[in-house]
Design a protein around this motif. Structure first.
Motif, mmCIF file in Angstrom:
data_model
loop_
_atom_site.group_PDB
_atom_site.id
_atom_site.type_symbol
_atom_site.label_atom_id
_atom_site.label_comp_id
_atom_site.label_asym_id
_atom_site.label_seq_id
_atom_site.Cartn_x
_atom_site.Cartn_y
_atom_site.Cartn_z
ATOM 1 N N THR A 265 -8.929 5.313 2.625
ATOM 2 C CA THR A 265 -9.668 4.202 2.015
ATOM 3 C C THR A 265 -8.787 3.410 1.051
ATOM 4 O OG1 THR A 265 -10.477 5.666 0.256
ATOM 5 C CG2 THR A 265 -11.878 5.411 2.209
ATOM 6 N N LYS A 266 -7.727 4.058 0.529
ATOM 7 C CA LYS A 266 -6.859 3.399 -0.454
ATOM 8 C C LYS A 266 -5.377 3.424 -0.083
ATOM 9 C CE LYS A 266 -9.564 3.908 -4.701
ATOM 10 N NZ LYS A 266 -9.506 4.354 -6.119
ATOM 11 N N PRO B 97 7.519 8.418 2.842
ATOM 12 C CA PRO B 97 6.272 8.265 2.079
ATOM 13 C C PRO B 97 6.524 8.268 0.576
ATOM 14 C CG PRO B 97 6.489 10.514 2.841
ATOM 15 C CD PRO B 97 7.607 9.732 3.492
ATOM 16 N N ASP B 98 5.566 7.738 -0.172
ATOM 17 C CA ASP B 98 5.680 7.713 -1.636
ATOM 18 C C ASP B 98 5.397 9.075 -2.244
ATOM 19 O OD1 ASP B 98 6.079 4.744 -2.216
ATOM 20 O OD2 ASP B 98 4.352 4.731 -0.876
ATOM 21 N N MET B 99 4.541 9.874 -1.592
ATOM 22 C CA MET B 99 4.269 11.225 -2.073
ATOM 23 C C MET B 99 3.831 12.104 -0.908
ATOM 24 S SD MET B 99 0.545 11.393 -3.955
ATOM 25 C CE MET B 99 0.539 13.199 -3.793
ATOM 26 N N VAL B 100 3.822 13.421 -1.157
ATOM 27 C CA VAL B 100 3.454 14.397 -0.141
ATOM 28 C C VAL B 100 2.296 15.235 -0.666
ATOM 29 C CG1 VAL B 100 4.237 16.366 1.239
ATOM 30 C CG2 VAL B 100 5.828 14.488 0.724
ATOM 31 N N LEU B 101 1.293 15.421 0.183
ATOM 32 C CA LEU B 101 0.171 16.325 -0.101
ATOM 33 C C LEU B 101 0.285 17.449 0.915
ATOM 34 C CD1 LEU B 101 -2.539 17.036 -1.515
ATOM 35 C CD2 LEU B 101 -3.671 15.612 0.213
ATOM 36 N N MET C 154 0.844 -1.189 0.000
ATOM 37 C CA MET C 154 0.000 0.000 0.000
ATOM 38 C C MET C 154 0.884 1.246 0.000
ATOM 39 S SD MET C 154 -2.913 1.214 2.770
ATOM 40 C CE MET C 154 -4.044 -0.114 2.363
ATOM 41 N N SER C 155 0.629 2.174 -0.899
ATOM 42 C CA SER C 155 1.417 3.403 -0.984
ATOM 43 C C SER C 155 1.164 4.278 0.236
ATOM 44 C CB SER C 155 1.051 4.178 -2.252
ATOM 45 O OG SER C 155 1.357 3.422 -3.406
ATOM 46 N N LYS C 156 2.205 5.010 0.638
ATOM 47 C CA LYS C 156 2.100 5.862 1.827
ATOM 48 C C LYS C 156 2.114 7.329 1.412
ATOM 49 C CE LYS C 156 4.264 4.578 5.487
ATOM 50 N NZ LYS C 156 5.332 4.262 6.464
ATOM 51 N N GLU D 290 0.025 6.015 -9.706
ATOM 52 C CA GLU D 290 0.143 5.115 -10.858
ATOM 53 C C GLU D 290 1.399 5.431 -11.659
ATOM 54 O OE1 GLU D 290 -2.401 3.781 -14.866
ATOM 55 O OE2 GLU D 290 -3.216 5.254 -13.457
ATOM 56 N N HIS D 291 1.662 6.727 -11.828
ATOM 57 C CA HIS D 291 2.881 7.139 -12.550
ATOM 58 C C HIS D 291 4.128 6.687 -11.799
ATOM 59 C CE1 HIS D 291 5.707 9.554 -14.837
ATOM 60 N NE2 HIS D 291 6.120 10.133 -13.707
ATOM 61 N N LEU D 292 4.124 6.851 -10.466
ATOM 62 C CA LEU D 292 5.264 6.420 -9.657
ATOM 63 C C LEU D 292 5.492 4.920 -9.764
ATOM 64 C CD1 LEU D 292 4.767 8.477 -6.371
ATOM 65 C CD2 LEU D 292 6.518 8.821 -8.106
ATOM 66 N N ASP D 293 4.404 4.160 -9.755
ATOM 67 C CA ASP D 293 4.513 2.702 -9.875
ATOM 68 C C ASP D 293 5.177 2.314 -11.192
ATOM 69 O OD1 ASP D 293 3.344 2.349 -7.422
ATOM 70 O OD2 ASP D 293 1.337 1.953 -8.206
#
Length: 421
Positions: A23-24, A45-49, A1-3, A118-121
């Protein structure tokens, strides 16, 4: 699961973003830039918001710092209540993946985050494919050399060279397709004997390598070698039948790190010498590089001229002589003995760096700034120097010369010197 790391100074926004994304995705939250940096280094983490406008540190500055700390591009999406085109344009200029306005709409946020993930994957998949041997799915030669080379500079463990014995006979008798199946089975056996923190790769043909982190017991290596030997023979008999007569097996050469060095090529060559010993004594076994291999070349030569060639340094370079700590210790002890009979001045210097971030740069500057008659070693963030025919006053001048080449990096370096003889 992406973080995903969510950063906002408003508690309500953090709760809302967590509710939508959890949820995802695995979600961690921070209420300001300083907390976000700490979480980023710990959680990766995989990305930052991130909120764009926050007190003390805005989203632009947070992104810049995270990029510096990660040594690359950090996928970030900004969120803001500001609807001006100027802020959106600046966000993309600094490298943001996307830009979303508050109040957050659940479906829009999930869709935009999903596109980034999805792009990162896809990017990660391409990188993994480029680093992987296509047949065995282990690291390929280039990636194995690079990744293991980086690890052995600072790790403790064992570097192995692993060779399939009599593999050529499989290709000759059963064909290359059958040979590929054996290699695939063997790669799976290697995966079974390494752990999550270990590395393994195919160096080409039937040659493999592995680094076993924190393994310093030869008995453990022997158990793993036994497992590989039993496993590959069992796999071959399942593929070709119980009457298969090829003496298939595994020869393993090992070297302990950092006992025998911290340079991959040096360690690999030593493991290769140990592997050669296994081959010479009948294959299907394990040998660990040690004192026998270090002295075997010298024992074979005849005549003092040849011995001198072996003892002499090859391709002498300018600058100080850099050696491992144990060698440095022996040199120091020898000079102590000489001091009993000769009037030689010797100064011992210790440099202590605040951390190891610029240790490689400091080492290069140190070596280049000293004479060929001086000796340098390193232990973590400490560097020791032996200066011959030098006083402590001259050592202080040498220190200033070295520091002048480091610009702002020298401020926190501790310096001590003592005239020994």
């Amino acid at each position: 699961m992406s973080k995903i790391l969510v950063v906002d100074d408003e508690e309500m926004m953090l709760m809302m973003a967590r509710h939508i994304l959890s949820t995802k995705y695995d979600v961690v939250t921070a209420s300001d830039g300083a907390e976000a940096i700490e979480l980023f280094e710990r959680e990766r983490p995989d990305m930052v918001l991130s909120d764009l406008m926050m007190p003390e540190m805005d989203g632009y500055e947070l992104h810049r710092i995270l990029q510096e700390k990660s040594g690359g591009s950090v996928p970030i999406m900004f969120m803001t209540a500001d609807d001006s085109e100027e802020s959106e344009s600046k966000g993309f200029e600094v490298g943001a993946e996307d830009y979303i306005r508050k109040p957050l709409k659940p479906d829009v946020l999930l869709r935009r985050v999903g596109i980034i993930i999805e792009h990162l994957d896809k990017v990660h998949a391409l990188k993994a494919a480029a680093a992987t041997d296509q047949l065995t799915k282990l690291l390929n030669k280039t990636s194995a050399q690079k990744k293991i080379g980086e690890v052995v500079k600072h790790a403790t463990g064992a570097l192995l060279m692993i060779d399939l014995d009599n593999f050529k006979q499989v290709n000759d008798i059963y064909g290359h397709t059958a040979g590929d199946k054996i290699l695939i089975h063997f790669a799976e056996l290697i995966r079974n004997v390494i752990r999550a923190g270990d590395l393994a790769g195919r160096m080409g043909g039937d040659e493999f390598t592995a680094f076993l982190n924190n393994v310093t017991d030869e008995k453990i290596l022997q158990a793993k070698a036994n497992y590989l030997n039993a496993g590959i023979l069992q796999s071959a008999r399942k593929l070709f039948g119980a009457d298969m007569e090829i003496p298939l097996g595994v020869s393993t050469g090992a070297v302990f790190v950092p006992d025998e060095g911290t340079d991959f090529q040096t360690l690999y060559e030593k493991a290769d010498k140990a592997l050669y010993e296994v081959k010479q004594r009948g294959k299907h076994g394990l040998a660990v590089f040690g004192n026998k291999h270090r002295s075997e070349q010298a024992l074979l030569v005849e005549g003092i001229s040849q011995m001198r060639l072996i003892l002499s340094e090859r391709n002498m370079e300018a600058g100080a002589y850099f050696v491992e700590f144990e060698v440095f210790k022996k040199i120091y002890q020898m000079l102590e003995r000489l001091a009993e009979h000769y009037d030689k001045r010797l100064v011992l210097i210790q440099f202590t760096l605040p951390d190891e971030n610029f240790a490689e740069e400091f080492q290069a500057t140190l070596i280049q700034s000293l004479r060929r008659s001086d000796c340098v070693t390193r232990s973590g963030r400490k560097f020791l120097v032996l200066l011959s025919e030098t006083t402590t006053a001259e050592a202080a001048y040498i220190k200033e010369r070295i520091f002048s080449q480091l610009e702002n990096l020298s401020a926190d370096i501790a310096f001590e010197s003592e005239e020994i003889f």
